[in-house]
Design a protein around this motif. Sequence first.
Motif, short mmCIF file in Angstrom:
data_model
loop_
_atom_site.label_atom_id
_atom_site.label_comp_id
_atom_site.label_asym_id
_atom_site.label_seq_id
_atom_site.Cartn_x
_atom_site.Cartn_y
_atom_site.Cartn_z
N GLY A 409 40.29 4.31 123.19
CA GLY A 409 39.56 4.03 121.96
C GLY A 409 40.43 3.64 120.79
O GLY A 409 39.97 3.62 119.64
N ALA A 410 41.67 3.27 121.06
CA ALA A 410 42.60 2.95 119.95
C ALA A 410 42.77 1.44 119.77
O ALA A 410 43.80 0.98 119.31
CB ALA A 410 43.96 3.59 120.21
N ASN A 411 41.75 0.65 120.14
CA ASN A 411 41.78 -0.81 120.03
C ASN A 411 42.95 -1.43 120.78
O ASN A 411 43.48 -2.47 120.40
CB ASN A 411 41.80 -1.26 118.56
N GLU A 412 43.36 -0.79 121.83
CA GLU A 412 44.39 -1.30 122.72
C GLU A 412 43.98 -0.99 124.15
O GLU A 412 44.55 -1.49 125.09
CB GLU A 412 45.72 -0.59 122.43
N ALA A 413 43.01 -0.12 124.26
CA ALA A 413 42.50 0.35 125.54
C ALA A 413 41.00 0.53 125.37
O ALA A 413 40.51 0.59 124.25
CB ALA A 413 43.15 1.68 125.91
N ARG A 464 36.83 -13.19 131.25
CA ARG A 464 37.25 -11.81 131.48
C ARG A 464 37.12 -11.04 130.17
O ARG A 464 37.21 -11.61 129.10
CB ARG A 464 38.70 -11.76 131.98
N ASN A 465 36.92 -9.73 130.29
CA ASN A 465 36.77 -8.88 129.10
C ASN A 465 37.80 -7.77 129.16
O ASN A 465 37.69 -6.84 129.96
CB ASN A 465 35.35 -8.31 129.05
N ARG A 466 38.82 -7.88 128.31
CA ARG A 466 39.91 -6.91 128.34
C ARG A 466 39.59 -5.64 127.55
O ARG A 466 40.41 -4.74 127.46
CB ARG A 466 41.20 -7.54 127.78
N THR A 467 38.41 -5.58 126.92
CA THR A 467 38.04 -4.39 126.15
C THR A 467 37.11 -3.47 126.91
O THR A 467 36.80 -2.38 126.45
CB THR A 467 37.36 -4.79 124.83
N SER A 468 36.65 -3.92 128.08
CA SER A 468 35.69 -3.12 128.85
C SER A 468 36.41 -2.10 129.73
O SER A 468 37.42 -2.41 130.36
CB SER A 468 34.85 -4.04 129.74
N PRO A 469 35.88 -0.88 129.81
CA PRO A 469 36.52 0.12 130.67
C PRO A 469 36.28 -0.12 132.16
O PRO A 469 37.03 0.35 133.00
CB PRO A 469 35.88 1.44 130.23
N PHE A 470 35.21 -0.88 132.48
CA PHE A 470 34.86 -1.07 133.88
C PHE A 470 34.31 -2.48 134.04
O PHE A 470 33.13 -2.74 133.78
CB PHE A 470 33.82 -0.02 134.31
N ALA A 471 35.17 -3.40 134.45
CA ALA A 471 34.83 -4.83 134.42
C ALA A 471 34.85 -5.44 135.81
O ALA A 471 35.78 -5.21 136.59
CB ALA A 471 35.80 -5.57 133.51
N PHE A 472 33.84 -6.24 136.10
CA PHE A 472 33.84 -7.03 137.34
C PHE A 472 34.75 -8.24 137.13
O PHE A 472 34.59 -8.98 136.16
CB PHE A 472 32.43 -7.49 137.70
N TYR A 545 35.61 -2.87 121.36
CA TYR A 545 36.41 -2.27 120.29
C TYR A 545 35.65 -2.12 118.98
O TYR A 545 36.06 -1.40 118.09
CB TYR A 545 37.66 -3.12 120.02
N THR A 546 34.55 -2.83 118.82
CA THR A 546 33.89 -2.91 117.52
C THR A 546 33.08 -1.65 117.22
O THR A 546 32.53 -1.01 118.14
CB THR A 546 32.94 -4.12 117.45
N GLU A 548 30.25 -1.68 115.96
CA GLU A 548 28.87 -2.01 116.32
C GLU A 548 28.55 -1.57 117.75
O GLU A 548 27.42 -1.12 118.03
CB GLU A 548 28.63 -3.52 116.17
N TRP A 549 29.52 -1.72 118.65
CA TRP A 549 29.27 -1.30 120.03
C TRP A 549 29.10 0.22 120.10
O TRP A 549 28.24 0.72 120.82
CB TRP A 549 30.38 -1.75 120.96
N HIS A 550 29.89 0.96 119.33
CA HIS A 550 29.76 2.42 119.34
C HIS A 550 28.36 2.81 118.87
O HIS A 550 27.75 3.74 119.42
CB HIS A 550 30.83 3.04 118.45
N GLN A 551 27.86 2.13 117.86
CA GLN A 551 26.51 2.40 117.37
C GLN A 551 25.47 2.02 118.40
O GLN A 551 24.49 2.74 118.63
CB GLN A 551 26.28 1.65 116.06
N GLU A 552 25.68 0.86 119.04
CA GLU A 552 24.74 0.39 120.06
C GLU A 552 24.75 1.33 121.27
O GLU A 552 23.70 1.64 121.84
CB GLU A 552 25.11 -1.03 120.49
N ALA A 553 25.95 1.80 121.65
CA ALA A 553 26.05 2.71 122.79
C ALA A 553 25.31 4.02 122.51
O ALA A 553 24.65 4.57 123.40
CB ALA A 553 27.52 2.99 123.10
#
Length: 728
Positions: A409-413, A464-472, A545-546, A548-553
């Motif tokens: 959650g540190a905008n690097e992972a 590709r999405n490098r911010t996703s914890p679980f990506a296809f 990382y945003t 907005e995603w935390h709020q949406e989640a």
Amino acid sequence: MTHTNPRLAALRAIASAEYQLQQVNFTETHMKDLFGKNVFSEAVQRERLPKPIFKALQKTIRQGAPLDPAIADTVAAAMKDWAIEHGATHFTHLFQPMTGLTAEKHDSFVVPTGDGKAILEFSGKELVRGEPDASSFPSGGIRATFEARGYTAWDPTSPAYILESPNGATLVIPTAFLSWTGEALDKKTPLLRSMEALSNQALRILRLFGNTEARRVFTTVGSEQEYFLIDKNFYYARPDLINAGRTLFGAPPPKGQEMEDQYFAHIHERVLACMADCEAQLFKLGVPVKTRHNEVAPSQHEIAPIFEDSNLATDHQMMIMEVLRKTAPRYGLACLLHEKPFAGINGSGKHNNWSMATDTGENLLEPGDTPHDNAQFLVFCVAVIRAVAKYPELLRVSVASAHNDHRLGANEAPPAIMSVFLGDQLQDVIDQLEKGAAKSTKQGGYLEIGVSVLPKLPKHAGDRNRTSPFAFTGNKFEFRAVGSSQSIAGPNTVLNTIVAESLDYIATNLEKAKAQGKDINKAIQELLPSIIKESKKVIYNGDNYTPEWHQEAERRGLPNLRNTPDALPVILRKDTIELLTRYRVYTERELQSRFAILCENYVKTVNIEARLMSMMAKTMILPAALRYQGEVASTVNATKAAGADNSAQVELLKSLTATLSDFQKATATLDRALAHHADGDVLAHARYFRDTILPAMAEVRTFGDKLETMVADDLWPLPTYREMLFIK
């Protein structure tokens, strides 16, 4: 009075050091000849074992058949002869206790004959079972100190190998580690159980599709390893790196990673030599390392292997970490595997690329050119999505540690919120499927570069999405939340089990429909849309990382277990125990032990760091700051005595004195917090360290780092970020 400054001594040592970089000569020995040289591989087994023994052993390895005890003596004799030819004098059962590291006890092949001579022996009994002391390994209450007996059990699916050392070599036999009462005390045993659970459920799905050839389904892993290399003189001058693996003090450098000039940049000569040496050793051990490059942060690098069976990949991942650690000093370097060795600089992870494959070589997560038409792929893919949606907290627990809390959650992972990225192509197929049927697949086409001499490049249908914890990522899922110092056994054990449960659910429904006379494809079309509707809350293709995603989640109801003490209670929840015991991955007692071990590990980790911080504050930073304060005070008085304006020096002295006072007060607060003993169980202790000790440490660091920017450079004792990250 003179004093030795360890930082300046380190700089002088680095400036004068010379290293022998040409320690590996690939012109004399080709890589293909090195690969597997020190492994008791299938080829070696075929050459040295009688045909019936070889076939019996391969049946166990390939099909999971029970090991025939009658073959053990023959295998042991062949293994011993092969090992001695490679210079081995001892053998060891290597196991993976709950320390997160590996453990080994070496025994000699030599057996005295009684007439002053000796013979070399290694029996089937010694191959199959060892008996290390189990009392001093973490057990979470399974074993008391006086209950010492533990067993190691040979794992024939992970081949034995030769570990070379300056004086002789050792035959290493990968094993499971069990208590005298039968509970797993290691990370390998639950992983093997979870692989078997997934295989059983996946085969049910394959049989429904008419596949009668596959005998087993393997989960496969290719786990990338990020790490830092710094000069070892800096390392030895930093007690925090030696004892905690991360820097507890360190002001931000004037230049960090903001120029983005490290990623994939030219690899420093000394670092490249170290990498090549590591690769040569790993090739000998049969580890299929493929990729090396500079990572995002200064002095950060990555090594990545090709996919393997999850159990073997886990063993090889432990080898990679050990080879990196032991090889770096040969080149005057120290390897840092901590998730966050430098504050404010990207930390290190271990991207866990996971898939499923049959023993006939079919990747079950390979979509093909038209995934909308590939019913089997869709079933397995939807099963994975359902697993993440139903058990996100278990996935979070599998990567929980005090170390990894600094990174997630540190905008690097990825954040601690578990979500799934599918990409445009697969997202479109899943959207169609949710509505009833998938009838088309987006195609990638070609990139138009605009330069005639360059070829047209095929373009993927999704990014590709490098911010996703679980990506296809094409034919696999990449679990990006795993920490760099962690064993991948735990995350893969959880992942295998939750997917096994999803496959079980789907197979049960499809078998029921088939028994009722329904066409299997029609049954799939009826079942998958309902699963997608229930699971789509976890699918997210945007920037994780945003805010907005935390709020949406949160709106979607996705859990956000921000730190380890928040996550650990999930282990003892009724649904967790029911799941993991149903598939015989853990017993309830083993789960209780894991909970206790992880709580204790969190407390011990933070306690070591806090005590170390207090020691460094009082014995290194404070003396340096006081010396500088004395120099400034002398200058103030001397300037005043000379009749000159000393107002600037007075302001400097006031600022320095105020910061020193704040630093000492913060250190005293930390000491008082450490002296207090939390009441309650192990989780209460973990929460105390999270809520009281960590904030107190952050306060000490704030003022310690401020002092670094104020104290004279020749007095500051600790190697700085600007030096450690950039001087080779």
